[in-house]
Write a protein that holds these residues in place. Structure first.
Motif, PDB file in Angstrom:
ATOM      1  N   ALA A  54       0.829  -1.203   0.000  1.00 36.78           N
ATOM      2  CA  ALA A  54       0.000   0.000   0.000  1.00 36.78           C
ATOM      3  C   ALA A  54       0.869   1.261   0.000  1.00 36.78           C
ATOM      4  O   ALA A  54       0.625   2.196  -0.764  1.00 36.78           O
ATOM      5  CB  ALA A  54      -0.930  -0.010   1.201  1.00 36.78           C
ATOM      6  N   LEU A  55       1.888   1.281   0.847  1.00 37.86           N
ATOM      7  CA  LEU A  55       2.762   2.450   0.927  1.00 37.86           C
ATOM      8  C   LEU A  55       3.557   2.633  -0.362  1.00 37.86           C
ATOM      9  O   LEU A  55       3.737   3.767  -0.841  1.00 37.86           O
ATOM     10  CB  LEU A  55       3.714   2.309   2.112  1.00 37.86           C
ATOM     11  N   LEU A  56       4.040   1.532  -0.934  1.00 40.47           N
ATOM     12  CA  LEU A  56       4.773   1.610  -2.199  1.00 40.47           C
ATOM     13  C   LEU A  56       3.898   2.167  -3.312  1.00 40.47           C
ATOM     14  O   LEU A  56       4.326   3.018  -4.100  1.00 40.47           O
ATOM     15  CB  LEU A  56       5.264   0.214  -2.608  1.00 40.47           C
ATOM     16  N   ALA A  57       2.668   1.667  -3.389  1.00 35.57           N
ATOM     17  CA  ALA A  57       1.760   2.108  -4.447  1.00 35.57           C
ATOM     18  C   ALA A  57       1.435   3.589  -4.296  1.00 35.57           C
ATOM     19  O   ALA A  57       1.394   4.338  -5.285  1.00 35.57           O
ATOM     20  CB  ALA A  57       0.489   1.271  -4.427  1.00 35.57           C
ATOM     21  N   VAL A 342      -6.116   4.957  -6.892  1.00 37.73           N
ATOM     22  CA  VAL A 342      -5.410   5.651  -5.820  1.00 37.73           C
ATOM     23  C   VAL A 342      -6.401   6.090  -4.746  1.00 37.73           C
ATOM     24  O   VAL A 342      -6.156   5.925  -3.550  1.00 37.73           O
ATOM     25  CB  VAL A 342      -4.632   6.860  -6.376  1.00 37.73           C
ATOM     26  N   LYS A 343      -7.517   6.617  -5.171  1.00 37.65           N
ATOM     27  CA  LYS A 343      -8.556   7.028  -4.226  1.00 37.65           C
ATOM     28  C   LYS A 343      -9.109   5.821  -3.477  1.00 37.65           C
ATOM     29  O   LYS A 343      -9.342   5.877  -2.259  1.00 37.65           O
ATOM     30  CB  LYS A 343      -9.682   7.742  -4.977  1.00 37.65           C
ATOM     31  N   GLN A 344      -9.314   4.716  -4.192  1.00 37.17           N
ATOM     32  CA  GLN A 344      -9.846   3.512  -3.558  1.00 37.17           C
ATOM     33  C   GLN A 344      -8.870   2.951  -2.536  1.00 37.17           C
ATOM     34  O   GLN A 344      -9.271   2.503  -1.451  1.00 37.17           O
ATOM     35  CB  GLN A 344     -10.178   2.462  -4.627  1.00 37.17           C
ATOM     36  N   LEU A 345      -7.579   2.966  -2.854  1.00 34.61           N
ATOM     37  CA  LEU A 345      -6.574   2.495  -1.906  1.00 34.61           C
ATOM     38  C   LEU A 345      -6.522   3.400  -0.680  1.00 34.61           C
ATOM     39  O   LEU A 345      -6.518   2.932   0.464  1.00 34.61           O
ATOM     40  CB  LEU A 345      -5.197   2.436  -2.569  1.00 34.61           C
ATOM     41  N   THR A 346      -6.482   4.707  -0.907  1.00 31.92           N
ATOM     42  CA  THR A 346      -6.412   5.656   0.200  1.00 31.92           C
ATOM     43  C   THR A 346      -7.584   5.483   1.154  1.00 31.92           C
ATOM     44  O   THR A 346      -7.437   5.598   2.380  1.00 31.92           O
ATOM     45  CB  THR A 346      -6.380   7.093  -0.328  1.00 31.92           C
ATOM     46  N   ALA A 347      -8.745   5.156   0.601  1.00 31.02           N
ATOM     47  CA  ALA A 347      -9.953   4.991   1.425  1.00 31.02           C
ATOM     48  C   ALA A 347      -9.856   3.805   2.370  1.00 31.02           C
ATOM     49  O   ALA A 347     -10.593   3.725   3.354  1.00 31.02           O
ATOM     50  CB  ALA A 347     -11.175   4.837   0.525  1.00 31.02           C
ATOM     51  N   THR A 348      -8.949   2.875   2.112  1.00 32.02           N
ATOM     52  CA  THR A 348      -8.795   1.718   2.993  1.00 32.02           C
ATOM     53  C   THR A 348      -7.813   1.988   4.128  1.00 32.02           C
ATOM     54  O   THR A 348      -7.586   1.125   4.978  1.00 32.02           O
ATOM     55  CB  THR A 348      -8.289   0.477   2.212  1.00 32.02           C
ATOM     56  N   GLY A 349      -7.194   3.181   4.125  1.00 31.69           N
ATOM     57  CA  GLY A 349      -6.162   3.494   5.101  1.00 31.69           C
ATOM     58  C   GLY A 349      -6.700   4.034   6.404  1.00 31.69           C
ATOM     59  O   GLY A 349      -7.909   3.995   6.667  1.00 31.69           O
ATOM     60  N   PRO A 350      -5.789   4.555   7.227  1.00 27.62           N
ATOM     61  CA  PRO A 350      -6.182   5.086   8.531  1.00 27.62           C
ATOM     62  C   PRO A 350      -7.308   6.102   8.416  1.00 27.62           C
ATOM     63  O   PRO A 350      -7.277   6.969   7.542  1.00 27.62           O
ATOM     64  CB  PRO A 350      -4.884   5.741   9.031  1.00 27.62           C
ATOM     65  N   ALA A 351      -8.292   6.001   9.257  1.00 25.24           N
ATOM     66  CA  ALA A 351      -9.457   6.880   9.212  1.00 25.24           C
ATOM     67  C   ALA A 351      -9.045   8.337   9.370  1.00 25.24           C
ATOM     68  O   ALA A 351      -8.171   8.683  10.166  1.00 25.24           O
ATOM     69  CB  ALA A 351     -10.434   6.498  10.318  1.00 25.24           C
ATOM     70  N   GLY A 352      -9.683   9.177   8.579  1.00 20.68           N
ATOM     71  CA  GLY A 352      -9.447  10.606   8.698  1.00 20.68           C
ATOM     72  C   GLY A 352      -8.273  11.118   7.883  1.00 20.68           C
ATOM     73  O   GLY A 352      -8.038  12.318   7.814  1.00 20.68           O
TER      74      GLY A 352
END
Length: 405
Positions: A54-57, A342-352
Motif C-alpha cells: 500500500a505504501l509503495l503504491a 489511488v482514491k480507492q486504496l487511500t480509502a482503505t487506510g487510517p481513518a481521517g
C-alpha cells in the motif's frame, strides 16, 4: 504483489517440516504503534506485506502515505531486523517465539527505502536477509528453507532498493542469480523457458506462472516498482539461459505465450481454471520490466475490465498491485477502467487521512522495532493461509508449487 499466494505455502510445508522458521531476536524492542494498517482485515495476518504494498503504491502514484501507516510498519520490525507474517499482538514487541520470514522483510525494505528517512531500519533488515542466505545463493520463505524463485526474487528487489549489488551478495561463492538459473526450465519440453517455484519431490522443475513473473523481475534485478519502458515485444524464441538476462527473456516469452489466449493467468488451486487477477498483475509488471510492453498492455486491459470486484473484495494489497501494474505500463491508475485506484486504496487506510501529494522533503525517520509472539502451530497455520490465500500476486504475490499455465 497483492497479498500472498498459495504456492509458497504448499512448498513451505515441506520446508518447514524439515526446518522451523526463524524466530526473532528476543532482545527487547521499542513499543510498536497501535495504529491500524490498511484494510479492514486483522492486521495480525500478513499486515506487513499488505502495508508495504500500500505504501509503495501510494508513493509511486505521488501520494504521501499517512504517517500513522508508516509508523505502524516501522513498528513491526524485530530487534534482529526481520519482519513477521503473523503477530499475536501487533502492539507488543517481538520475543523469541515470533516467527519471521524473508518475504515480509523484503517488502518492508522496498517500501521504507522508497519513502526515505528509514536507513537504520532498512540497514538492519538487509543485514538480517544476508544472514539467512542459503548456500546456493538463494532464499527460502523462512530461514533454513529451500530456496524458491519467489522468495529469492523479492529479496533481490530489496537488496537493489537498498543500494546493494545483488550479484555481490554471496554465500559460499553463490549469488542469488545462481539460484534463479537453477530454477529456470530448459528450452525443451513443457513450460520451456519458465521458472519453477521449487523442484518437486522428484527434483523436477514444473513451470509456474507466478514464479515466472517473480523470476523475470529477480533475474533483471528489479523490485516491486518498475518504471515504464519504451514499447516492445518479448523475444519469441527460448535460448539457453547462461545468464540471468537470458533467463528473464525466456521467462517473458513464456508469459507472453501463456497470456496470448485469454489475457490472464489462471488459479492453480485445486485444478481451478478461474482467472487469477493477482498473478496476472504480477505478469504485467514482469513483462514491462523486460520491455515487453505490448503484451503487458494487453493483459492490463483485461485487468481494467475484470478486476473491480476482485480488488474490492481483496482490499488494499490488490489495489496496490493494480496501481503498480498500471505504473509499469505507463497507464493512469486514477483512470483504470473508469476507476480511481489511488482514491480507492487511500480509502482503505487510517481513518481521517486524506490523500496528500508526496513531498519527499517532509519524510521523517521513525525507528521503532517490533514484532510479537505466536506459537509455531499458529504461525504455520497463518503462513499457509497467507501464502495460499491472498493474491504477489508476485512476486511476489504468492506462491504456487503446482503448475500454473
Amino acid at each position: 504483489m497483492n497479498v500472498r499466494r498459495s504456492a509458497a505455502v504448499l512448498a513451505a510445508v515441506a520446508v518447514i517440516g524439515a526446518a522451523a522458521p526463524a524466530a526473532a531476536d528476543s532482545s527487547p524492542s521499542p513499543q510498536p504503534s497501535k495504529a491500524l494498517p490498511y484494510g479492514d482485515s486483522d492486521p495480525q495476518y500478513d499486515g506487513v506485506w499488505r502495508q508495504s504494498l500500500a505504501l509503495l503504491a501510494q508513493d509511486t502514484a505521488g501520494v504521501e502515505p499517512p504517517k500513522a501507516a508508516v509508523d505502524w510498519l516501522v513498528g513491526q520490525q524485530c530487534a534482529d531486523g526481520s519482519f513477521a507474517p503473523y503477530r499475536a499482538d501487533t502492539t507488543k514487541a517481538c520475543d523469541a517465539k515470533t516467527m519471521v520470514d524473508t518475504n515480509q522483510t523484503s517488502a518492508a525494505v522496498q517500501a521504507l527505502t522508497a519513502l526515505g528517512g528509514h536507513d537504520a531500519v532498512t540497514d538492519k533488515a538487509v543485514a538480517w536477509l544476508k544472514s539467512v542466505q542459503n548456500e546456493d545463493g538463494g532464499w527460502g520463505y523462512a530461514k533454513g528453507g529451500a530456496s524458491d524463485t519467489n522468495s529469492t526474487s523479492v529479496v533481490i528487489g530489496a537488496l537493489a532498493a537498498a543500494g546493494e549489488k545483488p550479484a555481490e551478495v554471496t554465500k559460499d561463492g553463490k549469488s542469488p542469480y545462481d539460484a534463479l538459473l537453477k530454477l529456470a526450465l530448459p528450452c525443451k519440453g513443457d513450460g520451456a523457458g519458465a521458472f519453477a517455484f521449487q523442484p518437486d519431490k522428484k527434483g523436477k522443475l514444473v513451470a509456474n506462472g507466478d514464479a515466472t513473473a517473480a523470476g523475470v523481475l529477480g533475474s533483471l534485478g528489479k523490485g516491486l516498482v518498475v518504471e515504464p519502458a519504451k514499447s516492445g515485444t518479448a523475444e519469441a524464441s527460448c535460448k539457453k539461459a547462461d545468464t540471468p538476462e537470458q533467463a528473464a527473456a525466456n521467462g517473458a516469452a513464456y508469459l507472453t505465450d501463456v497470456l496470448a489466449k485469454d489475457g490472464h493467468l489462471v488459479s492453480a488451486l485445486g485444478g481451478s481454471e478461474q482467472p487469477d487477477h493477482g498473478n496476472t498483475a504480477d505478469a504485467v509488471i514482469a513483462l514491462a520490466a523486460q520491455g515487453a510492453t505490448e503484451p503487458a498492455k494487453k493483459s492490463l486491459a483485461w485487468l481494467e475490465k475484470n478486476s473491480a470486484d476482485w480488488a474490492a473484495q481483496s482490499g488494499p494489497a490488490a489495489y496496490a498491485q493494480l496501481i503498480l501494474a498500471a505504473h509499469a505500463t505507463g497507464a493512469d491508475p486514477r483512470d483504470f477502467g473508469g476507476a480511481d485506484l489511488v482514491k480507492q486504496l487511500t480509502a482503505t487506510g487510517p481513518a481521517g487521512e486524506a490523500e496528500k501529494p508526496k513531498d519527499k522533503a517532509s519524510d521523517t525517520a521513525t525507528e521503532s522495532d517490533s514484532d510479537s509472539d505466536s506459537g509455531f502451530g499458529v504461525w504455520w497455520y497463518v503462513g499457509v493461509c497467507l501464502i495460499a490465500g491472498i493474491g504477489i500476486g508476485f512476486l511476489f504475490s504468492g506462491r504456487r508449487k503446482k503448475q500454473q499455465p
